[in-house]
Enzyme design. Structure first.
Site, PDB file in Angstrom:
ATOM      1  N   LYS A  66       0.231 -15.165 -12.207  1.00  0.00           N
ATOM      2  CA  LYS A  66      -1.072 -14.503 -12.035  1.00  0.00           C
ATOM      3  C   LYS A  66      -2.204 -15.447 -12.467  1.00  0.00           C
ATOM      4  O   LYS A  66      -3.280 -15.449 -11.863  1.00  0.00           O
ATOM      5  CB  LYS A  66      -1.120 -13.208 -12.843  1.00  0.00           C
TER       6      LYS A  66
ATOM      7  N   ALA B  91       0.816  -1.228   0.000  1.00  0.00           N
ATOM      8  CA  ALA B  91       0.000   0.000   0.000  1.00  0.00           C
ATOM      9  C   ALA B  91       0.845   1.271   0.000  1.00  0.00           C
ATOM     10  O   ALA B  91       0.303   2.365   0.029  1.00  0.00           O
ATOM     11  CB  ALA B  91      -0.937  -0.004   1.210  1.00  0.00           C
ATOM     12  N   SER B  92       2.165   1.130  -0.044  1.00  0.00           N
ATOM     13  CA  SER B  92       3.017   2.326   0.031  1.00  0.00           C
ATOM     14  C   SER B  92       3.024   3.141  -1.253  1.00  0.00           C
ATOM     15  O   SER B  92       3.376   4.320  -1.238  1.00  0.00           O
ATOM     16  CB  SER B  92       4.447   1.903   0.385  1.00  0.00           C
ATOM     17  N   ARG B  93       2.652   2.497  -2.366  1.00  0.00           N
ATOM     18  CA  ARG B  93       2.725   3.173  -3.674  1.00  0.00           C
ATOM     19  C   ARG B  93       1.630   2.624  -4.587  1.00  0.00           C
ATOM     20  O   ARG B  93       0.975   1.632  -4.277  1.00  0.00           O
ATOM     21  CB  ARG B  93       4.058   2.862  -4.362  1.00  0.00           C
TER      22      ARG B  93
ATOM     23  N   ASN C 261      -2.345  -7.288  -2.986  1.00  0.00           N
ATOM     24  CA  ASN C 261      -1.950  -6.423  -4.102  1.00  0.00           C
ATOM     25  C   ASN C 261      -0.446  -6.397  -4.366  1.00  0.00           C
ATOM     26  O   ASN C 261      -0.021  -6.221  -5.501  1.00  0.00           O
ATOM     27  CB  ASN C 261      -2.461  -5.002  -3.802  1.00  0.00           C
TER      28      ASN C 261
ATOM     29  N   TYR D  71       5.638 -14.090 -15.275  1.00  0.00           N
ATOM     30  CA  TYR D  71       4.749 -13.204 -14.500  1.00  0.00           C
ATOM     31  C   TYR D  71       3.286 -13.590 -14.708  1.00  0.00           C
ATOM     32  O   TYR D  71       2.523 -13.770 -13.737  1.00  0.00           O
ATOM     33  CB  TYR D  71       5.008 -11.764 -14.938  1.00  0.00           C
TER      34      TYR D  71
HETATM   35  N1  LIG Z   1       0.699  -1.244 -12.931  1.00  0.00           N
HETATM   36  C1  LIG Z   1       0.276  -2.130 -13.824  1.00  0.00           C
HETATM   37  O1  LIG Z   1       0.307  -1.898 -15.033  1.00  0.00           O
HETATM   38  C2  LIG Z   1      -0.288  -3.431 -13.339  1.00  0.00           C
HETATM   39  C3  LIG Z   1      -1.068  -4.165 -14.260  1.00  0.00           C
HETATM   40  C4  LIG Z   1      -1.598  -5.371 -13.862  1.00  0.00           C
HETATM   41  C5  LIG Z   1      -1.376  -5.842 -12.597  1.00  0.00           C
HETATM   42  N2  LIG Z   1      -0.604  -5.124 -11.706  1.00  0.00           N
HETATM   43  C6  LIG Z   1      -0.423  -5.695 -10.383  1.00  0.00           C
HETATM   44  O2  LIG Z   1      -0.857  -4.735  -9.430  1.00  0.00           O
HETATM   45  C7  LIG Z   1      -0.142  -4.891  -8.206  1.00  0.00           C
HETATM   46  C8  LIG Z   1       0.416  -3.548  -7.748  1.00  0.00           C
HETATM   47  O3  LIG Z   1       1.246  -3.030  -8.762  1.00  0.00           O
HETATM   48  P1  LIG Z   1       1.618  -1.471  -8.848  1.00  0.00           P
HETATM   49  O4  LIG Z   1       1.428  -1.063 -10.247  1.00  0.00           O
HETATM   50  O5  LIG Z   1       0.951  -0.724  -7.780  1.00  0.00           O
HETATM   51  O6  LIG Z   1       3.193  -1.551  -8.563  1.00  0.00           O
HETATM   52  P2  LIG Z   1       4.179  -0.507  -7.801  1.00  0.00           P
HETATM   53  O7  LIG Z   1       3.709   0.894  -8.018  1.00  0.00           O
HETATM   54  O8  LIG Z   1       5.546  -0.898  -8.246  1.00  0.00           O
HETATM   55  O9  LIG Z   1       3.981  -0.846  -6.242  1.00  0.00           O
HETATM   56  C9  LIG Z   1       4.333  -2.120  -5.782  1.00  0.00           C
HETATM   57  C10 LIG Z   1       3.934  -2.264  -4.328  1.00  0.00           C
HETATM   58  O10 LIG Z   1       4.212  -3.614  -3.934  1.00  0.00           O
HETATM   59  C11 LIG Z   1       5.122  -3.597  -2.829  1.00  0.00           C
HETATM   60  N3  LIG Z   1       6.062  -4.725  -2.923  1.00  0.00           N
HETATM   61  C12 LIG Z   1       6.943  -5.004  -3.914  1.00  0.00           C
HETATM   62  N4  LIG Z   1       7.642  -6.130  -3.615  1.00  0.00           N
HETATM   63  C13 LIG Z   1       7.175  -6.550  -2.408  1.00  0.00           C
HETATM   64  C14 LIG Z   1       7.493  -7.635  -1.555  1.00  0.00           C
HETATM   65  N5  LIG Z   1       8.454  -8.531  -1.853  1.00  0.00           N
HETATM   66  N6  LIG Z   1       6.822  -7.757  -0.393  1.00  0.00           N
HETATM   67  C15 LIG Z   1       5.848  -6.877  -0.068  1.00  0.00           C
HETATM   68  N7  LIG Z   1       5.508  -5.823  -0.808  1.00  0.00           N
HETATM   69  C16 LIG Z   1       6.181  -5.664  -1.973  1.00  0.00           C
HETATM   70  C17 LIG Z   1       5.840  -2.269  -2.883  1.00  0.00           C
HETATM   71  O11 LIG Z   1       6.302  -1.945  -1.571  1.00  0.00           O
HETATM   72  P3  LIG Z   1       7.484  -0.830  -1.323  1.00  0.00           P
HETATM   73  O12 LIG Z   1       7.031   0.425  -2.038  1.00  0.00           O
HETATM   74  O13 LIG Z   1       7.506  -0.625   0.160  1.00  0.00           O
HETATM   75  O14 LIG Z   1       8.733  -1.383  -1.870  1.00  0.00           O
HETATM   76  C18 LIG Z   1       4.719  -1.357  -3.397  1.00  0.00           C
HETATM   77  O15 LIG Z   1       3.879  -0.953  -2.335  1.00  0.00           O
HETATM   78  C19 LIG Z   1       0.933  -5.966  -8.478  1.00  0.00           C
HETATM   79  O16 LIG Z   1       0.488  -7.203  -7.991  1.00  0.00           O
HETATM   80  C20 LIG Z   1       1.008  -5.997 -10.006  1.00  0.00           C
HETATM   81  O17 LIG Z   1       1.435  -7.248 -10.461  1.00  0.00           O
HETATM   82  C21 LIG Z   1      -0.067  -3.929 -12.065  1.00  0.00           C
END
Ligand SMILES: NC(=O)c1ccc[n+]([C@@H]2O[C@H](COP(=O)([O-])OP(=O)(O)OC[C@H]3O[C@@H](n4cnc5c(N)ncnc54)[C@H](OP(=O)(O)O)[C@@H]3O)[C@@H](O)[C@H]2O)c1
Length: 252
Positions: free
Chosen positions: A161, A11-13, A94, A157
């Site tokens: 999923k 939830a940090s980003r 998430n 990946y």
């Molecule tokens: N963005 C897209 O296009 C997209 C599309 C489809 C699905 N998704 C899915 O949506 C979800 C969130 O993605 P996002 O776009 O929000 O990515 P993001 O902006 O890179 O944020 C990732 C988040 O996950 C946390 N994280 C990463 N590695 C971790 C670990 N080993 N343990 C616990 N927390 C971890 C990070 O924590 P820190 O910040 O503290 O490091 C951050 O809060 C993911 O599951 C991703 O696969 C994203």
């Protein structure tokens, strides 16, 4: 009456943070997790409190299943001390990373890292947290549009999923006896830090996705946070075991 409480991993980003803000706008208390971004996490607590809800952020590495027992203990203590509750209502799995590598070049280390974060982590974290999820609660897992359509570089990946989508149906079946609904939300490409921020920062990638999306643009975090909040709203109560794609109509 107690307010609902949601636990959101990562939830940090990005999408997790945005989901926290949308749920808080509906009066839902938030427990978020962060992995590395402690400062961002603390700033989010303050932002959520300004929305009038209670909030806490806990450190969690979802790839380290050996830590889940301690995390559950910490979560139980936080529920009691900050929220005056013994259980939470919603879990949003998430947290995640992406690794872009062609199938022919994907290493075992990359495969294992993705598996630990995207599949093994949510599997055993949810299992461990079951006693802390209230009956009639809800779980939202997070997948990707890449399980329905294939873009080169996402074999490992998307396979993880896809496994989460199957797991979601089994969880819905087995947890239905407790009234717990389990669904999986599959975002299309969204502008976040994910994958090095490529969708947001690379104009060619952004244009390619927009031109292959029915609604004519790339997704934004608000598109996803709002959709998770919709799934967790009262109107979503008869939905379980479903994959809900939230992509603006990518590659229809
Ligand atoms: N963005 C897209 O296009 C997209 C599309 C489809 C699905 N998704 C899915 O949506 C979800 C969130 O993605 P996002 O776009 O929000 O990515 P993001 O902006 O890179 O944020 C990732 C988040 O996950 C946390 N994280 C990463 N590695 C971790 C670990 N080993 N343990 C616990 N927390 C971890 C990070 O924590 P820190 O910040 O503290 O490091 C951050 O809060 C993911 O599951 C991703 O696969 C994203």
């Amino acid at each position: 009456m107690n307010r609902k409480i949601a636990l959101i991993t990562g939830a940090s980003r990005g999408l997790g943070k945005n989901t926290a803000l949308h749920l808080a706008a509906q009066g839902i208390d938030i427990i978020g997790t962060f992995n590395s971004k402690a400062q961002e996490a603390q700033a989010l607590v303050q932002e959520l409190e300004k929305c009038g809800v209670r909030a806490a952020m806990l450190q969690l590495d979802v790839s380290n299943s050996a830590s889940f027992e301690d995390f559950a203990t910490q979560l139980r203590q936080t529920l009691t001390s900050v929220f005056d509750r013994e259980q939470l209502d919603f879990l949003v799995n998430n947290a995640g990373i992406g690794i872009n590598a062609p199938f022919s070049e994907t290493s075992e280390a990359q495969f294992d890292q993705l598996c630990n974060i995207q599949l093994k982590g949510p599997f055993f974290l949810t299992q461990r947290l079951l006693p802390l999820i209230a009956d009639h609660g809800r779980i939202v897992n997070v997948s990707t549009g890449l399980t329905r359509f294939a873009l080169p570089g996402y074999a490992a990946y998307a396979a993880m999923k896809g496994a989460m989508e199957v797991l979601t149906r089994y969880q819905a079946k087995e947890l239905g006896a407790r009234g717990i609904r389990v669904n999986i939300l599959a975002p299309g490409a969204i502008e976040t830090d994910f994958g090095g921020g490529v969708v947001r920062d690379n104009a060619d990638v952004n244009d390619f996705i927009a031109s292959n999306t029915a609604l004519g643009r790339v997704g934004l975090p608000d598109d996803i946070g709002a959709a998770v909040a919709m799934l967790l709203s009262d109107g979503g109560g008869w939905i379980t075991g479903q994959r809900v794609e939230v992509s603006g109509g990518m590659f229809l």
